[in-house]
Scaffold this active site. Sequence first.
Site, mmCIF file in Angstrom:
data_model
loop_
_atom_site.group_PDB
_atom_site.id
_atom_site.type_symbol
_atom_site.label_atom_id
_atom_site.label_comp_id
_atom_site.label_asym_id
_atom_site.label_seq_id
_atom_site.Cartn_x
_atom_site.Cartn_y
_atom_site.Cartn_z
ATOM 1 N N THR A 1 18.581 0.855 4.125
ATOM 2 C CA THR A 1 17.851 -0.385 4.374
ATOM 3 C C THR A 1 18.688 -1.608 4.008
ATOM 4 O O THR A 1 19.584 -1.519 3.167
ATOM 5 C CB THR A 1 16.559 -0.385 3.531
ATOM 6 O OG1 THR A 1 15.965 -1.671 3.582
ATOM 7 C CG2 THR A 1 16.819 -0.049 2.069
ATOM 8 N N ASP A 2 18.341 -2.744 4.602
ATOM 9 C CA ASP A 2 19.024 -3.992 4.229
ATOM 10 C C ASP A 2 18.631 -4.449 2.823
ATOM 11 O O ASP A 2 19.292 -5.302 2.229
ATOM 12 C CB ASP A 2 18.749 -5.104 5.246
ATOM 13 C CG ASP A 2 17.272 -5.444 5.426
ATOM 14 O OD1 ASP A 2 16.419 -4.804 4.781
ATOM 15 O OD2 ASP A 2 16.968 -6.356 6.234
ATOM 16 N N GLU A 3 17.543 -3.856 2.267
ATOM 17 C CA GLU A 3 17.060 -4.320 0.955
ATOM 18 C C GLU A 3 18.045 -4.039 -0.171
ATOM 19 O O GLU A 3 17.953 -4.644 -1.234
ATOM 20 C CB GLU A 3 15.695 -3.701 0.632
ATOM 21 C CG GLU A 3 14.653 -4.057 1.669
ATOM 22 C CD GLU A 3 13.207 -3.915 1.197
ATOM 23 O OE1 GLU A 3 12.982 -3.721 -0.003
ATOM 24 O OE2 GLU A 3 12.326 -4.011 2.056
ATOM 25 N N LYS B 1 17.118 3.345 -3.087
ATOM 26 C CA LYS B 1 17.877 3.493 -1.834
ATOM 27 C C LYS B 1 19.364 3.220 -2.098
ATOM 28 O O LYS B 1 20.233 3.900 -1.561
ATOM 29 C CB LYS B 1 17.349 2.544 -0.740
ATOM 30 C CG LYS B 1 15.974 2.889 -0.199
ATOM 31 C CD LYS B 1 15.922 4.242 0.520
ATOM 32 C CE LYS B 1 16.604 4.252 1.874
ATOM 33 N NZ LYS B 1 16.398 5.542 2.580
ATOM 34 N N TYR C 1 12.197 0.380 -5.253
ATOM 35 C CA TYR C 1 12.488 0.992 -3.946
ATOM 36 C C TYR C 1 13.942 0.748 -3.555
ATOM 37 O O TYR C 1 14.692 1.695 -3.260
ATOM 38 C CB TYR C 1 11.547 0.436 -2.861
ATOM 39 C CG TYR C 1 12.034 0.699 -1.453
ATOM 40 C CD1 TYR C 1 12.078 1.999 -0.937
ATOM 41 C CD2 TYR C 1 12.488 -0.339 -0.632
ATOM 42 C CE1 TYR C 1 12.547 2.246 0.354
ATOM 43 C CE2 TYR C 1 12.945 -0.104 0.650
ATOM 44 C CZ TYR C 1 12.976 1.188 1.136
ATOM 45 O OH TYR C 1 13.452 1.432 2.416
HETATM 46 P P1 NAD Z 1 7.719 6.393 6.177
HETATM 47 O O1 NAD Z 1 7.221 6.161 4.797
HETATM 48 O O2 NAD Z 1 6.876 6.017 7.339
HETATM 49 O O3 NAD Z 1 8.083 7.953 6.361
HETATM 50 C C1 NAD Z 1 8.758 8.682 5.382
HETATM 51 C C2 NAD Z 1 8.672 10.164 5.755
HETATM 52 O O4 NAD Z 1 9.396 10.905 4.763
HETATM 53 C C3 NAD Z 1 7.243 10.725 5.771
HETATM 54 O O5 NAD Z 1 7.047 11.532 6.894
HETATM 55 C C4 NAD Z 1 7.153 11.545 4.489
HETATM 56 O O6 NAD Z 1 6.250 12.630 4.564
HETATM 57 C C5 NAD Z 1 8.589 12.019 4.344
HETATM 58 N N1 NAD Z 1 8.923 12.328 2.950
HETATM 59 C C6 NAD Z 1 8.704 11.564 1.849
HETATM 60 N N2 NAD Z 1 9.118 12.213 0.747
HETATM 61 C C7 NAD Z 1 9.643 13.394 1.153
HETATM 62 C C8 NAD Z 1 10.239 14.501 0.479
HETATM 63 N N3 NAD Z 1 10.374 14.502 -0.852
HETATM 64 N N4 NAD Z 1 10.684 15.536 1.211
HETATM 65 C C9 NAD Z 1 10.536 15.557 2.573
HETATM 66 N N5 NAD Z 1 9.959 14.552 3.249
HETATM 67 C C10 NAD Z 1 9.510 13.481 2.552
HETATM 68 O O7 NAD Z 1 9.133 5.686 6.229
HETATM 69 P P2 NAD Z 1 9.841 4.856 7.410
HETATM 70 O O8 NAD Z 1 9.377 3.467 7.368
HETATM 71 O O9 NAD Z 1 9.777 5.630 8.659
HETATM 72 O O10 NAD Z 1 11.349 4.876 6.875
HETATM 73 C C11 NAD Z 1 12.210 5.967 7.158
HETATM 74 C C12 NAD Z 1 13.567 5.710 6.524
HETATM 75 O O11 NAD Z 1 14.117 4.508 7.025
HETATM 76 C C13 NAD Z 1 13.504 5.547 5.009
HETATM 77 O O12 NAD Z 1 14.644 6.169 4.462
HETATM 78 C C14 NAD Z 1 13.549 4.042 4.800
HETATM 79 O O13 NAD Z 1 14.131 3.724 3.556
HETATM 80 C C15 NAD Z 1 14.424 3.609 5.961
HETATM 81 N N6 NAD Z 1 14.193 2.248 6.495
HETATM 82 C C16 NAD Z 1 12.924 1.829 6.824
HETATM 83 C C17 NAD Z 1 12.741 0.568 7.388
HETATM 84 C C18 NAD Z 1 11.376 0.065 7.811
HETATM 85 O O14 NAD Z 1 11.237 -1.098 8.171
HETATM 86 N N7 NAD Z 1 10.338 0.893 7.801
HETATM 87 C C19 NAD Z 1 13.851 -0.267 7.588
HETATM 88 C C20 NAD Z 1 15.127 0.195 7.215
HETATM 89 C C21 NAD Z 1 15.281 1.457 6.681
HETATM 90 O O1 DAU Z 2 13.921 -4.554 5.216
HETATM 91 C C1 DAU Z 2 13.685 -3.198 5.456
HETATM 92 C C2 DAU Z 2 12.478 -2.751 4.667
HETATM 93 O O2 DAU Z 2 11.335 -3.296 5.313
HETATM 94 C C3 DAU Z 2 12.348 -1.227 4.566
HETATM 95 O O3 DAU Z 2 13.443 -0.725 3.853
HETATM 96 C C4 DAU Z 2 11.042 -0.831 3.882
HETATM 97 O O4 DAU Z 2 10.907 0.567 3.894
HETATM 98 C C5 DAU Z 2 9.897 -1.461 4.647
HETATM 99 O O5 DAU Z 2 8.676 -1.171 3.994
HETATM 100 C C6 DAU Z 2 10.093 -2.972 4.747
HETATM 101 O O6 DAU Z 2 9.953 -3.596 3.443
HETATM 102 P P1 DAU Z 2 9.138 -4.958 3.227
HETATM 103 O O7 DAU Z 2 8.739 -5.054 1.816
HETATM 104 O O8 DAU Z 2 9.873 -6.104 3.820
HETATM 105 O O9 DAU Z 2 7.856 -4.635 4.199
HETATM 106 P P2 DAU Z 2 6.299 -4.922 4.033
HETATM 107 O O10 DAU Z 2 5.671 -4.634 5.341
HETATM 108 O O11 DAU Z 2 5.739 -4.269 2.808
HETATM 109 O O12 DAU Z 2 6.236 -6.482 3.784
HETATM 110 C C7 DAU Z 2 6.780 -7.410 4.725
HETATM 111 C C8 DAU Z 2 6.632 -8.815 4.126
HETATM 112 O O13 DAU Z 2 5.233 -9.150 4.095
HETATM 113 C C9 DAU Z 2 7.106 -8.915 2.696
HETATM 114 O O14 DAU Z 2 7.687 -10.199 2.505
HETATM 115 C C10 DAU Z 2 5.827 -8.801 1.856
HETATM 116 C C11 DAU Z 2 4.784 -9.408 2.760
HETATM 117 N N1 DAU Z 2 3.420 -8.823 2.637
HETATM 118 C C12 DAU Z 2 3.296 -7.470 2.778
HETATM 119 C C13 DAU Z 2 2.055 -6.852 2.676
HETATM 120 C C14 DAU Z 2 1.916 -5.361 2.804
HETATM 121 C C15 DAU Z 2 2.310 -9.634 2.447
HETATM 122 O O15 DAU Z 2 2.427 -10.876 2.352
HETATM 123 N N2 DAU Z 2 1.075 -9.033 2.352
HETATM 124 C C16 DAU Z 2 0.909 -7.677 2.438
HETATM 125 O O16 DAU Z 2 -0.248 -7.198 2.324
#
Ligand code: NAD
Ligand code: DAU
Length: 377
Positions: free
Chosen positions: A134-136, A187, A183
């Site tokens: 992730t970019d985080e 990562k 988180y």
């Molecule tokens: P998500 O939470 O929707 O899905 C995570 C999946 O991993 C689920 O299916 C869960 O059951 C599985 N999982 C969790 N713990 C596990 C374990 N111990 N063993 C096996 N499986 C397990 O997540 P997402 O948003 O799809 O993100 C997927 C990946 O991409 C993550 O590594 C996250 O850090 C990365 N990522 C997410 C975003 C985003 O915006 N969502 C952006 C950049 C990177």
């Molecule tokens: O940047 C990549 C990341 O983006 C991924 O690595 C993470 O897995 C993914 O969850 C996401 O993280 P964020 O924290 O940016 O996503 P989230 O949807 O939780 O929140 C987006 C923005 O909105 C953040 O600034 C917090 C704000 N927010 C979020 C929620 C859930 C609110 O203001 N209210 C809310 O209820």
Amino acid sequence: MKNILITGGAGFIGSHVIRLFVTKYPEYKIVNLDKLTYAGNLANLKDIEGEANYRFVKADICDFEKICEVLKEHAIDGIIHLAAESHVDRSIKDPFTFAKTNVLGTLSLLQAARMYWESQPEGYEGKRFYHISTDEVYGALQLTNPEGIESPFTTKASSSEHHHAYGTDFFTEETKYTPHSPYSASKAGSDHFVRAFHDTYGMPTIVTNCSNNYGPYQFPEKLIPLFINNIRHRKPLPVYGKGENVRDWLYVVDHARAIDTIFHKGKIADTYNIGGFNEWKNIDIIKVVIKTVDRLLGRKEGEDMDLITYVTDRPGHDARYAIDSRKLKEELGWEPSLQFEEGIEKTVRWYLEHQDWLDNVTSGDYLNYYEKMYSNR
Ligand code: NAD
Ligand code: DAU
């Protein structure tokens, strides 16, 4: 490479990656390994679960013995690792689970892959361990231009309404790691282990760091699906702080396409940033979502603005994320394909048309899907 293990394939991004690989590469065997935590939902894969080249294995990445077995049984040549705990707010409440899954789970997968591949006559030849990050991990950029300036870069994913950047700097592949939340710290730890396995054992690894994804099948604890569902049910929209934090949004299918490109063409030991140069302040994107939901539900556009409720800020809330993804475009030719306004319309429409999916997830019914579908197999 023929036999590919994709971890976390029942989650949001993983399900899109599985769908793309299963349909695009009938000659590959795709093994989806997922623990099915609260975030894993096999209903996300209903349309492809019967395909001949798809297998599902319910397992925890922390279960080292089981992973060793799976790698051997399926003669895995390539791993795309998405399984993780992914929600920042949960990590603030329960950091241990994040360290366990994201750091130790990744280490367990790396060590199992190392032992299996090193036991093969060809060793690491033709193998690949691709870690999705992730970019985080880069921390937060400053909001030096809170009103927004014309972004120096645009892509097909950029908004047509505004080409804003909220600062002059961007995360590049060279940006120093400065994670702030449990988180992102977990990562970052996993990214370091992946690179260490390349440097120490010669494992062919790749790491990518992507910005915020949006689209179908995202768990409704994350901003966009949570708010779509709340607007529909006229529930308050909890905006953290002043709603001025900036995120860089990419349509999830474009992320899956990038993963495909990088898995096949990326340089070993390299890092690629993935993003669409599409920065939005939370409050602005929330207003777009409200207007879109209202319009698609036949309500007066904007009538649900009064659901916006400012609440206490997320601790350690990162001010701004903005990805520079020019390296990926220049070296591997990947570009996003979907423009932001089209993507958000498509996304809102999907959630409104899949209320059953949302209800299933919010009620917890989906947690029985595995037992119903797989217990007799
Ligand atoms: P998500 O939470 O929707 O899905 C995570 C999946 O991993 C689920 O299916 C869960 O059951 C599985 N999982 C969790 N713990 C596990 C374990 N111990 N063993 C096996 N499986 C397990 O997540 P997402 O948003 O799809 O993100 C997927 C990946 O991409 C993550 O590594 C996250 O850090 C990365 N990522 C997410 C975003 C985003 O915006 N969502 C952006 C950049 C990177
Ligand atoms: O940047 C990549 C990341 O983006 C991924 O690595 C993470 O897995 C993914 O969850 C996401 O993280 P964020 O924290 O940016 O996503 P989230 O949807 O939780 O929140 C987006 C923005 O909105 C953040 O600034 C917090 C704000 N927010 C979020 C929620 C859930 C609110 O203001 N209210 C809310 O209820």
